[in-house]
Design a protein around this motif. Sequence first.
Motif, mmCIF file in Angstrom:
data_model
loop_
_atom_site.group_PDB
_atom_site.id
_atom_site.type_symbol
_atom_site.label_atom_id
_atom_site.label_comp_id
_atom_site.label_asym_id
_atom_site.label_seq_id
_atom_site.Cartn_x
_atom_site.Cartn_y
_atom_site.Cartn_z
ATOM 1 N N LEU A 1 0.645 -1.426 -0.180
ATOM 2 C CA LEU A 1 0.122 -0.169 0.002
ATOM 3 C C LEU A 1 0.611 1.065 -0.050
ATOM 4 C CD1 LEU A 1 -2.372 -2.335 1.042
ATOM 5 C CD2 LEU A 1 -2.901 -0.153 2.058
ATOM 6 N N ASP A 2 0.258 2.013 -1.002
ATOM 7 C CA ASP A 2 1.712 3.068 -1.204
ATOM 8 C C ASP A 2 0.424 4.904 -1.345
ATOM 9 O OD1 ASP A 2 3.779 4.871 -1.741
ATOM 10 O OD2 ASP A 2 2.856 5.067 -3.960
ATOM 11 N N GLY B 1 8.047 6.533 -6.597
ATOM 12 C CA GLY B 1 6.909 5.375 -6.761
ATOM 13 C C GLY B 1 7.590 4.156 -6.116
ATOM 14 N N VAL B 2 6.660 3.037 -5.453
ATOM 15 C CA VAL B 2 7.293 1.831 -4.942
ATOM 16 C C VAL B 2 8.745 1.272 -5.763
ATOM 17 C CG1 VAL B 2 6.285 0.027 -3.755
ATOM 18 C CG2 VAL B 2 4.799 1.702 -4.518
ATOM 19 N N GLU B 3 9.798 1.038 -4.665
ATOM 20 C CA GLU B 3 10.907 0.266 -5.032
ATOM 21 C C GLU B 3 10.810 -0.734 -4.279
ATOM 22 O OE1 GLU B 3 14.485 2.723 -6.814
ATOM 23 O OE2 GLU B 3 13.134 3.898 -5.585
ATOM 24 N N SER C 1 -3.157 3.636 -3.108
ATOM 25 C CA SER C 1 -3.251 2.043 -3.828
ATOM 26 C C SER C 1 -1.840 0.991 -3.825
ATOM 27 C CB SER C 1 -1.985 3.309 -5.072
ATOM 28 O OG SER C 1 -1.590 4.262 -5.882
ATOM 29 N N ALA C 2 -2.704 0.286 -3.611
ATOM 30 C CA ALA C 2 -2.157 -1.303 -3.910
ATOM 31 C C ALA C 2 -1.039 -1.648 -4.881
ATOM 32 C CB ALA C 2 -3.265 -1.660 -3.089
ATOM 33 N N TRP D 1 -5.811 -1.960 -6.969
ATOM 34 C CA TRP D 1 -6.548 -0.986 -6.854
ATOM 35 C C TRP D 1 -6.381 0.780 -5.848
ATOM 36 C CZ3 TRP D 1 -6.494 0.518 -1.392
ATOM 37 C CH2 TRP D 1 -6.590 -0.478 -0.753
ATOM 38 N N ARG D 2 -7.598 0.947 -5.947
ATOM 39 C CA ARG D 2 -6.828 2.807 -5.626
ATOM 40 C C ARG D 2 -7.881 3.076 -4.964
ATOM 41 N NH1 ARG D 2 -2.876 5.441 -8.272
ATOM 42 N NH2 ARG D 2 -3.551 7.498 -8.697
ATOM 43 N N VAL D 3 -7.507 3.736 -3.671
ATOM 44 C CA VAL D 3 -8.930 4.464 -3.170
ATOM 45 C C VAL D 3 -8.368 6.067 -2.966
ATOM 46 C CG1 VAL D 3 -10.090 4.707 0.047
ATOM 47 C CG2 VAL D 3 -9.384 2.741 -1.795
ATOM 48 N N PRO D 4 -9.958 6.665 -3.545
ATOM 49 C CA PRO D 4 -9.318 8.532 -3.137
ATOM 50 C C PRO D 4 -9.490 8.580 -1.803
ATOM 51 C CG PRO D 4 -11.135 7.520 -4.327
ATOM 52 C CD PRO D 4 -10.184 6.728 -4.236
ATOM 53 N N ALA D 5 -9.144 9.988 -1.446
ATOM 54 C CA ALA D 5 -9.619 10.649 -0.053
ATOM 55 C C ALA D 5 -9.990 11.983 -0.427
ATOM 56 C CB ALA D 5 -8.767 10.922 0.758
ATOM 57 N N ALA D 6 -9.998 12.261 0.688
ATOM 58 C CA ALA D 6 -11.103 13.768 0.935
ATOM 59 C C ALA D 6 -9.878 14.494 0.604
ATOM 60 C CB ALA D 6 -11.944 14.054 1.502
#
Length: 588
Positions: free
Chosen positions: A283-284, A579-581, A293-294, A306-311
Amino acid sequence: MPAANAFLVLALTATGISSTYIARTAAPNPPAARFFTTDPAWSVHTPGSGTPDWVASAVRAPGLEFVGSLPPVMANAVREVAARHTDSAVWTSVTTLRHRDGQHYNIPEVFVASSEGIVQPIAPSTLPLPLLYQPAIQVLPARIAMGEKWSQLGRSSYAGIEITSYTAESEITKVGNDGCVEVRSRTTLTPTDDGSDLGATPLDDTNTTTYCPGEWSVRTTGGSGDQQTVDAADAVATMADFAAPQANTGSDLAVGTDTLFTRPTPGAASTDPLVMPSANVVLDAEGASQVMSAVVADGPLAFPVWRVPAAAPFIAAPIQAGKFAVLADSAGVVTGVEPATGFVHWQVRLDKTIRKLATEPEGRLVGVLDALGRITVLDVETGTRVAQVQGAANDRGLAMPDGGLVVSGGEGGLRGVRIAASSAADSVTFTTGEALLAGPVVTNGRLVVATDRGEVVASSLAGDELARRYVGFTAVDALTAGDGVVAIAARGRITVLDDALNITGQQGGSADALTVGTSADGKPVVTATAADGTLRVFGRDGQLVWRGHATVQTPTGPSVLKAAAQTVDGVTYVSSATGVERFAGDSR
């Protein structure tokens, strides 16, 4: 939907799973609703070569209940459309797709059917990710008649970034005696500049799609003559082992360094990554786009699972609690997510910024520390509030070392509260008066803190002191503990201790974050992360095991690395500037 081969998940009806969602609409069966079913749907997508490209499992349910677990912007879009149509019926489709390479991702879709037609406030796109279309796409007119024409204009946006503008011109070309409808559509997509940077390409495509009552799209023929068809028996057989979402399997990477996912906007992550091996994801949190993001943990993929946006940006690091990943944004929204698919099981909105999350060993409860020092305890399965504990406003640390004990710490000292199992009031188990610079953290049933006297102190879960070690510091950069190991970064050095606070090793060099993980042979290791991107992994004896460097350079210059690297089974993950390394074996 028009241009089904660009936008649509092809689905067929199967049986065996009933909906658990509750219909909350005034009229459950408007004329256009005949194109939906509450049964699960199975699908196989064939791009024209005769080889299935992906298979999918989807559960459709009537009602607005699921809308509450959608991101706020999406949920509001659905409610707005439903409110305009008093006779509307709302269907939610949650689709988990499995590529032939083993990857999985999750797509939510919402359809509002009324006497004016079927409107789709949320729809998938050519990218295998949820996008929000504005305005909603009307996928079929209310008048199902030969020659009926309609058109749509709109925009698609992803994580707050406008990707494309689109037009779709559609016409009903056949109405069969069986109720099936044939629709010919021409769809034109025009990428924005940002969309082009993200890989969006122009599209001008004409295709014909067949819709049948009780089934969503069953056949699509593209302008080149290639046809996508789904045979129900083949689809069900293909998906026989896919009754529930499965963790993606990814693919093994060679030893060395890989960038698993490059985020669209380079820059420091807003919080630590979370590695969840059971779901094969990392999870990033992206600070620029306010999205969690996963990313597939063992193989590079061009897009997140998948992605979860937030406020608002994520500040508190996500945690694993039982089978869920728990996220918290700085607007006070706490979300329980299925890590393999991104399915949002619950969301709770608190009224203050969230500083820290913690869970007890069994993963049944999660504690949420807010900016006022309040600790809200939630049930992980349902998100319901179990208890609320009032700590101090300056508390920064939080731990839940067993199922009912909530421990917080800050300038006012350490405070343990046993939450009530019944209607009885919560009870304060212990308090200490020493001001804390860091902690509490937990190892082998012990609470460990760093005090303003330059000491590391270990105590029992009853608050009794067990050990004390003078290390000599006036400020602490990081403190961590786990599996019999304690590590502290202060005064430009890293000190590693056992859980009895005997010093096992010291190393020079600063660290802005420390985490305890596991080596390839399952032994505990300490990972140190510095703001300049330097990564170091130490054994429990304090000796250096591995050294590397994360990317901190962005197109606008160097970035400060804010996220703490995690080492799992000898592989180190870091949320770098790009990004994710993933670092495995060799240093860089």
